[in-house]
Design a protein around this motif. Sequence first.
Motif, PDB file in Angstrom:
ATOM      1  N   MET A 125     -20.137  -3.419   4.391  1.00  0.00           N
ATOM      2  CA  MET A 125     -18.960  -3.916   5.131  1.00  0.00           C
ATOM      3  C   MET A 125     -17.892  -4.321   4.114  1.00  0.00           C
ATOM      4  O   MET A 125     -18.144  -5.066   3.179  1.00  0.00           O
ATOM      5  CB  MET A 125     -19.403  -5.096   5.986  1.00  0.00           C
ATOM      6  N   HIS A 126     -16.691  -3.773   4.311  1.00  0.00           N
ATOM      7  CA  HIS A 126     -15.622  -4.139   3.389  1.00  0.00           C
ATOM      8  C   HIS A 126     -14.959  -5.422   3.860  1.00  0.00           C
ATOM      9  O   HIS A 126     -14.878  -5.696   5.044  1.00  0.00           O
ATOM     10  CB  HIS A 126     -14.570  -3.035   3.352  1.00  0.00           C
ATOM     11  N   THR A 127     -14.455  -6.165   2.937  1.00  0.00           N
ATOM     12  CA  THR A 127     -13.701  -7.361   3.303  1.00  0.00           C
ATOM     13  C   THR A 127     -12.427  -7.367   2.494  1.00  0.00           C
ATOM     14  O   THR A 127     -12.264  -6.599   1.560  1.00  0.00           O
ATOM     15  CB  THR A 127     -14.491  -8.639   2.976  1.00  0.00           C
ATOM     16  N   TYR A 128     -11.552  -8.262   2.878  1.00  0.00           N
ATOM     17  CA  TYR A 128     -10.297  -8.358   2.130  1.00  0.00           C
ATOM     18  C   TYR A 128     -10.570  -8.653   0.657  1.00  0.00           C
ATOM     19  O   TYR A 128      -9.817  -8.268  -0.215  1.00  0.00           O
ATOM     20  CB  TYR A 128      -9.428  -9.458   2.722  1.00  0.00           C
ATOM     21  N   ARG A 168      -6.121   9.505   0.988  1.00  0.00           N
ATOM     22  CA  ARG A 168      -5.761   9.869   2.357  1.00  0.00           C
ATOM     23  C   ARG A 168      -4.933   8.763   3.023  1.00  0.00           C
ATOM     24  O   ARG A 168      -3.909   9.019   3.639  1.00  0.00           O
ATOM     25  CB  ARG A 168      -6.999  10.169   3.212  1.00  0.00           C
ATOM     26  N   VAL A 169      -5.382   7.539   2.861  1.00  0.00           N
ATOM     27  CA  VAL A 169      -4.648   6.440   3.513  1.00  0.00           C
ATOM     28  C   VAL A 169      -3.250   6.305   2.904  1.00  0.00           C
ATOM     29  O   VAL A 169      -2.264   6.103   3.620  1.00  0.00           O
ATOM     30  CB  VAL A 169      -5.453   5.125   3.430  1.00  0.00           C
ATOM     31  N   LEU A 221       4.419  -0.279   0.806  1.00  0.00           N
ATOM     32  CA  LEU A 221       3.183  -0.977   1.204  1.00  0.00           C
ATOM     33  C   LEU A 221       3.496  -2.147   2.136  1.00  0.00           C
ATOM     34  O   LEU A 221       2.779  -2.406   3.102  1.00  0.00           O
ATOM     35  CB  LEU A 221       2.437  -1.475  -0.029  1.00  0.00           C
ATOM     36  N   LYS A 222       4.590  -2.819   1.870  1.00  0.00           N
ATOM     37  CA  LYS A 222       4.921  -3.993   2.695  1.00  0.00           C
ATOM     38  C   LYS A 222       5.366  -3.587   4.095  1.00  0.00           C
ATOM     39  O   LYS A 222       5.068  -4.265   5.086  1.00  0.00           O
ATOM     40  CB  LYS A 222       6.029  -4.800   2.018  1.00  0.00           C
ATOM     41  N   ILE A 223       6.098  -2.474   4.166  1.00  0.00           N
ATOM     42  CA  ILE A 223       6.579  -2.023   5.484  1.00  0.00           C
ATOM     43  C   ILE A 223       5.411  -1.550   6.352  1.00  0.00           C
ATOM     44  O   ILE A 223       5.380  -1.767   7.559  1.00  0.00           O
ATOM     45  CB  ILE A 223       7.587  -0.851   5.303  1.00  0.00           C
ATOM     46  N   THR A 224       4.418  -0.902   5.694  1.00  0.00           N
ATOM     47  CA  THR A 224       3.381  -0.220   6.474  1.00  0.00           C
ATOM     48  C   THR A 224       2.084  -1.006   6.640  1.00  0.00           C
ATOM     49  O   THR A 224       1.291  -0.676   7.523  1.00  0.00           O
ATOM     50  CB  THR A 224       3.040   1.130   5.801  1.00  0.00           C
ATOM     51  N   LYS A 229      -8.533  -2.763   7.086  1.00  0.00           N
ATOM     52  CA  LYS A 229      -8.519  -3.826   6.084  1.00  0.00           C
ATOM     53  C   LYS A 229      -7.078  -4.116   5.638  1.00  0.00           C
ATOM     54  O   LYS A 229      -6.688  -5.250   5.436  1.00  0.00           O
ATOM     55  CB  LYS A 229      -9.358  -3.342   4.890  1.00  0.00           C
ATOM     56  N   TRP A 230      -6.308  -3.056   5.515  1.00  0.00           N
ATOM     57  CA  TRP A 230      -4.916  -3.201   5.087  1.00  0.00           C
ATOM     58  C   TRP A 230      -3.988  -3.552   6.258  1.00  0.00           C
ATOM     59  O   TRP A 230      -2.814  -3.751   6.067  1.00  0.00           O
ATOM     60  CB  TRP A 230      -4.437  -1.900   4.439  1.00  0.00           C
TER      61      TRP A 230
END
Length: 292
Positions: free
Chosen positions: A1-4, A81-82, A49-52, A109-110
């Motif tokens: 499991m990924h976390t921040y 890909r992301v 990155l901030k906008i999306t 996560k993002w």
Amino acid sequence: MHTYSSIIPTTMTGLQCEPAHKYHPQFDSGDVVLCSSEGTRYRIPSHILKITCGLFRNTLCTTNPALEVQEVNEKDNVLERVLRLICGLETPRWKSFDELEESLELAEKWDAPGPISVIRSAITAPIFLEEPLRLYSIATRVGWEEETKIASTHSLALDLCGEEHQAQLERLASKHLMALFKLHRRRRDKFKHSLDNDPIYNHGNCPQTPCTGCGEKLDNHRWKEFKARAFVEMDQRPLGDTLISLDIAEWPETIACWAAKCSNKGCEKPNYDPATTLRAIELSIRELPITI
Ligand SMILES: [Zn+2]
């Protein structure tokens, strides 16, 4: 499991990453560098990155003029890909369910709604429908209702009691697991109810059925054996496609049922009409519920 916490900002001394690391040719400009778990670096403007992505909106440093380097605990195929989705670049065809699921997890996560919406529209592609329980598990977890229903329909070809499906089923929240089992059971039981009660089958179901040729009482045990086999078939494959395919004609129970005749010598009229019976079975199956 990924976390921040899997995104670990390195120190802000700029180019602390070793120069031996390679940069991705398509992501070669910008004030943020993301490093994949395989060592590839992606430069990307922080404002994109901030906008999306909600995560970067809150965490990226806006005042530090130095190159900001972040390690991302993701493989290249997922990170690239992301990032491509975020930047509106062409993306390669999906190669596996792992790739899709890992990309979705990174986008979640993002907090990146754009990539998530693209992944959502891809998740019912044929390559993913081949694993309906995995699709169901993801769709229920994320709360995608339409995709959950599609997955439930495609699960009907599976026997949920099969050992090979247990791992996927264990991932499900109990209410979603129950919903799936209920759909499978409802189809099987409704089909049984129809075989036992629809007037079209009265000829086989009534204990005192007379032969339509001579009036002799018919022995209906072949019909009962056929129904038992059909029930087992629907239990193991609630899609019911085998019951409306040519396969059914090869079952020993079917052969025996169609061969059953009036025992009165000189009459020997067949007990059942295969064409009428099979048409009725097909109609019954088409009326069964197909989604949760
Ligand atoms: Zn007869």
